[in-house]
Design a protein around this motif. Structure first.
Motif, short mmCIF file in Angstrom:
data_model
loop_
_atom_site.label_atom_id
_atom_site.label_comp_id
_atom_site.label_asym_id
_atom_site.label_seq_id
_atom_site.Cartn_x
_atom_site.Cartn_y
_atom_site.Cartn_z
N GLY A 1 0.82 -1.21 0.00
CA GLY A 1 0.00 0.00 0.00
C GLY A 1 0.85 1.25 0.00
N VAL A 2 0.31 2.32 -0.60
CA VAL A 2 1.00 3.61 -0.65
C VAL A 2 0.29 4.62 0.25
CG1 VAL A 2 1.69 5.53 -2.14
CG2 VAL A 2 1.87 3.18 -2.97
N LEU A 3 -0.95 4.96 -0.07
CA LEU A 3 -1.71 5.91 0.76
C LEU A 3 -2.36 5.22 1.94
CD1 LEU A 3 -3.36 8.05 -2.06
CD2 LEU A 3 -1.27 8.52 -0.77
N SER A 4 -2.63 3.92 1.81
CA SER A 4 -3.22 3.15 2.90
C SER A 4 -2.54 1.79 2.95
CB SER A 4 -4.73 2.99 2.71
OG SER A 4 -4.99 2.28 1.51
N SER A 5 -2.56 1.19 4.10
CA SER A 5 -1.91 -0.12 4.28
C SER A 5 -2.90 -1.24 4.00
CB SER A 5 -1.39 -0.26 5.71
OG SER A 5 -0.37 0.70 5.96
N ASP A 6 -2.41 -2.26 3.32
CA ASP A 6 -3.22 -3.43 3.00
C ASP A 6 -2.41 -4.66 3.42
OD1 ASP A 6 -5.00 -5.24 2.03
OD2 ASP A 6 -4.50 -4.93 -0.09
N VAL A 7 -2.96 -5.45 4.32
CA VAL A 7 -2.29 -6.65 4.80
C VAL A 7 -3.07 -7.87 4.34
CG1 VAL A 7 -1.46 -7.91 6.82
CG2 VAL A 7 -1.42 -5.41 6.82
N VAL A 8 -2.42 -8.75 3.58
CA VAL A 8 -3.02 -10.00 3.10
C VAL A 8 -2.42 -11.14 3.90
CG1 VAL A 8 -3.41 -11.51 1.13
CG2 VAL A 8 -3.32 -9.03 0.79
N VAL A 9 -3.30 -11.90 4.55
CA VAL A 9 -2.86 -13.04 5.36
C VAL A 9 -3.42 -14.32 4.74
CG1 VAL A 9 -2.90 -14.11 7.63
CG2 VAL A 9 -2.79 -11.62 7.43
N ILE A 10 -2.52 -15.24 4.36
CA ILE A 10 -2.93 -16.49 3.73
C ILE A 10 -2.57 -17.65 4.64
CG2 ILE A 10 -2.73 -17.96 1.69
CD1 ILE A 10 -1.79 -15.53 0.14
N PRO A 11 -3.55 -18.34 5.23
CA PRO A 11 -3.24 -19.52 6.04
C PRO A 11 -2.59 -20.61 5.18
CG PRO A 11 -5.49 -18.76 6.43
CD PRO A 11 -4.98 -18.02 5.24
N PHE A 12 -1.68 -21.36 5.78
CA PHE A 12 -0.98 -22.40 5.03
C PHE A 12 -1.95 -23.43 4.43
CE2 PHE A 12 3.01 -21.82 7.88
CZ PHE A 12 3.36 -20.71 7.13
N ASN A 13 -3.01 -23.76 5.16
CA ASN A 13 -3.91 -24.80 4.67
C ASN A 13 -4.79 -24.33 3.52
OD1 ASN A 13 -5.52 -23.06 6.12
ND2 ASN A 13 -6.60 -24.65 7.27
N LYS A 14 -4.76 -23.01 3.20
CA LYS A 14 -5.52 -22.50 2.07
C LYS A 14 -4.67 -22.40 0.79
CE LYS A 14 -9.36 -21.76 4.32
NZ LYS A 14 -10.57 -22.56 4.02
N ILE A 15 -3.38 -22.59 0.92
CA ILE A 15 -2.50 -22.49 -0.25
C ILE A 15 -2.69 -23.72 -1.14
CG2 ILE A 15 -0.12 -22.41 -1.06
CD1 ILE A 15 0.59 -20.89 1.48
N GLN A 16 -3.08 -23.49 -2.38
CA GLN A 16 -3.27 -24.59 -3.32
C GLN A 16 -2.03 -24.83 -4.17
OE1 GLN A 16 -5.93 -26.73 -3.59
NE2 GLN A 16 -6.53 -25.74 -1.69
N GLN A 17 -1.44 -23.77 -4.67
CA GLN A 17 -0.22 -23.91 -5.45
C GLN A 17 0.49 -22.58 -5.54
OE1 GLN A 17 -1.53 -25.34 -9.29
NE2 GLN A 17 -1.58 -23.29 -10.14
N VAL A 18 1.77 -22.65 -5.85
CA VAL A 18 2.60 -21.47 -6.05
C VAL A 18 3.22 -21.58 -7.43
CG1 VAL A 18 4.53 -20.09 -5.19
CG2 VAL A 18 3.11 -21.38 -3.58
N LYS A 19 3.04 -20.57 -8.26
CA LYS A 19 3.59 -20.63 -9.61
C LYS A 19 4.42 -19.39 -9.90
CE LYS A 19 -0.48 -18.73 -11.99
NZ LYS A 19 -1.55 -19.02 -12.98
N PHE A 20 5.21 -19.48 -10.97
CA PHE A 20 6.10 -18.38 -11.37
C PHE A 20 5.67 -17.84 -12.72
CE2 PHE A 20 8.91 -21.57 -9.21
CZ PHE A 20 8.94 -20.94 -7.98
N LYS A 21 5.84 -16.53 -12.91
CA LYS A 21 5.59 -15.89 -14.20
C LYS A 21 6.72 -14.92 -14.50
CE LYS A 21 1.62 -13.95 -13.59
NZ LYS A 21 0.38 -13.24 -13.88
N ARG A 22 7.09 -14.84 -15.78
CA ARG A 22 8.13 -13.89 -16.19
C ARG A 22 7.77 -13.32 -17.55
NH1 ARG A 22 14.10 -15.88 -16.10
NH2 ARG A 22 13.25 -17.62 -17.30
N ASN A 23 7.67 -11.97 -17.64
CA ASN A 23 7.53 -11.35 -18.94
C ASN A 23 8.92 -10.98 -19.47
OD1 ASN A 23 8.28 -8.94 -17.62
ND2 ASN A 23 6.14 -8.41 -17.22
N ILE A 24 8.95 -10.30 -20.61
CA ILE A 24 10.24 -10.01 -21.24
C ILE A 24 11.11 -9.12 -20.36
CG2 ILE A 24 11.31 -8.87 -23.22
CD1 ILE A 24 8.97 -9.77 -24.91
N LEU A 25 10.51 -8.08 -19.75
CA LEU A 25 11.29 -7.18 -18.89
C LEU A 25 11.83 -7.93 -17.68
CD1 LEU A 25 12.36 -4.41 -18.24
CD2 LEU A 25 10.14 -3.85 -17.18
#
Length: 499
Positions: A90-114
């Motif tokens: 967050g810039v003007l306001s704070s945003d906190v995202v909390v993800i419990p471990f048991n809710k994680i389904q998968q973790v993936k990677f992405k890469r564009n040209i830059l």
């Protein structure tokens, strides 16, 4: 042991600042490109030009300031005590995202040209919640991204096993993936063959339609040189132009296939299948077997001769994204398809009892195919002064014959096979499809019977899973009643987790 300590809040790679600034500048340009072009196209006084330059510099400075603040305030860490992955931003306001471990389904990677130029990756954490993609960390070194993904997936599996067994398991290991058991890479030549044999008829139709649109718009018949026979020039020119557009269309199709699936690489680990592909947008994802709901194997006669098959994997997702979470793996040989089936399915795929659609389904498809013909007849008679009835009659007859033949053979290709563990649907005339659904993953079955089906004793079936539906239409009620009883019994009695 890894040098990365994700238990402490930390920022992205320093090159992430470049990515954030580039994205900010792009958003500025996308929002005001019309104004920028209008200003550049007009005649501006030196004073106005100076003001515009100063305004552009001010916007860039504001964008740089925003990017720096966003970069400094974006922090993430792994909270093992509370079993959570935490992201603050967050810039003007704070945003906190909390993800419990048991809710994680998968973790993936992405890469564009830059990101490739800067040698960083995006890490996307997907959850079982209603939002699907919960958080994306856009700039981590590849080594840090691999360690973070391994750690999150390892902790996720540890927590899920603890919840299922009711026993606290030992500390999660540092590496979730380990050494691959096997791997397969799709070559560039294979992707070229795949592009040449995919969507061929659709490409031809689009190219021909495009050509005739150009011919009508630019009135080619009225622009021919004097003294040149129109019939001869238009006939030869039409053939050459169609062949040229066909060649361009094939090049575009091959190019799209290569860009999308470039460097497609499969790696089978002990507990996941890793898929990496893409030239412009490179994506790498680890697929857990328990997330696969429906597997679809697709090919056509040309690709089958070349041992080219495509897998479409429907993953378990939230209700809001039902049927939208798919991974496509094209250009793989049958032995790799067999290896992937062996990993994803608990038992060997078998087919015992077959169900076929009623002839009413064929009649329904043909009657629907008649609708364009009826509309065409109406248009011909409405514009009969401008249309040759004989020519229109020939076209209509050819359409009706081709439509009827196609629907008949498509109807003959349909069948639903059932075994103790699987539902397998076969379909397709040119593009052959086989859809596999393990019965224990079923969530419910819908039976629909419109009024005009009731007297004929037929119903439509829909088998629902967390990754989408499998439909089979117009089957005899007395034939499917034992199937429904068996499937519902399996749904109620199974104790295996479906995801």
């Amino acid at each position: 042991m890894s040098d990365f300590d994700f238990s402490q809040p930390q920022r992205q790679s320093k090159t992430g600042l470049v990515l954030i600034f580039a994205a900010t500048v792009y958003n500025f340009f996308r929002a005001g490109w019309v104004v920028i072009l209008a200003i550049l196209a007009g005649r501006n006084s030196p004073k106005l030009t100076s003001l515009l330059i100063l305004g552009g510099i001010l916007l860039l400075l504001l964008g740089l300031g925003y990017s720096i603040i966003y970069y400094l305030r974006f922090r993430f860490h792994i909270d093992e005590k509370n079993r959570e992955f935490v992201v603050e931003k967050g810039v003007l306001s704070s945003d906190v995202v909390v993800i419990p471990f048991n809710k994680i389904q998968q973790v993936k990677f992405k890469r564009n040209i830059l990101q490739r130029i800067l040698n960083v990756s995006s890490v996307v954490v997907e959850t079982a919640g209603s939002q699907g993609k919960e958080v994306e960390i856009k700039a981590l070194s590849q080594e840090a991204a691999d360690v973070l993904a391994d750690r999150l997936m390892s902790l996720s599996q540890k927590v899920k096993r603890t919840e299922e067994d009711g026993i606290e398991t030992e500390e999660a290991g540092e590496s979730f993936l380990g050494t691959p058991e096997w791997q397969h890479k799709v070559s560039l030549f294979t992707l070229v063959k795949l592009g040449l044999t995919s969507n061929y008829l659709r490409g031809v139709a689009l190219i021909i339609a495009f050509y005739f649109t150009l011919r009508q718009e630019f009135r080619l018949e009225d622009t021919l040189p004097a003294g040149v026979p129109k019939e001869q020039l238009l006939g030869t020119g039409s053939l050459i132009f169609i062949l040229f557009l066909l060649f361009i269309g094939m090049v575009i199709t091959v190019g799209e296939t290569v860009i999308k699936y470039y460097d497609l690489n499969l790696k089978k680990f002990s507990d996941s299948l890793q898929v990496e592909m893409g030239l412009r947008n490179n994506v790498k994802v680890n697929i857990k077997a328990n997330r696969i709901q429906v597997m679809e194997v697709v090919t056509n006669p040309l690709q089958k001769k070349l041992d080219l098959y495509k897998l479409k994997l429907s993953l378990a997702s939230s209700e809001n994204e039902l049927g939208k979470s798919h991974i496509r793996i094209p250009g793989i040989p049958p032995d790799i398809v067999a290896e992937i089936k062996k990993y994803f399915f608990k038992t060997q795929v078998t087919e015992k009892l077959y169900f076929l659609p009623n002839q009413l389904y064929l009649a329904r498809r043909i009657s629907r195919g008649m609708i364009p013909a009826v509309v065409g007849i109406g248009l011909v008679f409405f514009f009969r002064e401008y249309v040759s009835l004989a020519y229109a009659g020939i076209l209509l007859s050819v359409y009706l014959v081709l439509m009827t033949v196609y629907n008949y053979f498509y109807y003959k290709s349909l069948r639903l096979s059932v075994s103790d563990d699987f539902l397998v649907k076969h379909s397709g005339l040119w593009i052959k499809k086989e859809q596999y659904l393990e019965i224990y993953r079923l969530q419910s079955v819908s039976v629909r019977q419109p009024l005009w089906y009731k007297n004929r004793g037929v119903v439509n079936l829909t088998f629902h899973s967390a990754g989408g539906d499998l439909n089979f239409y117009v089957v005899k009620t007395e034939e499917v009643r034992p199937l429904l009883n068996f499937v519902l019994y399996k749904i109620e009695s199974t104790t295996d987790p479906w995801m």
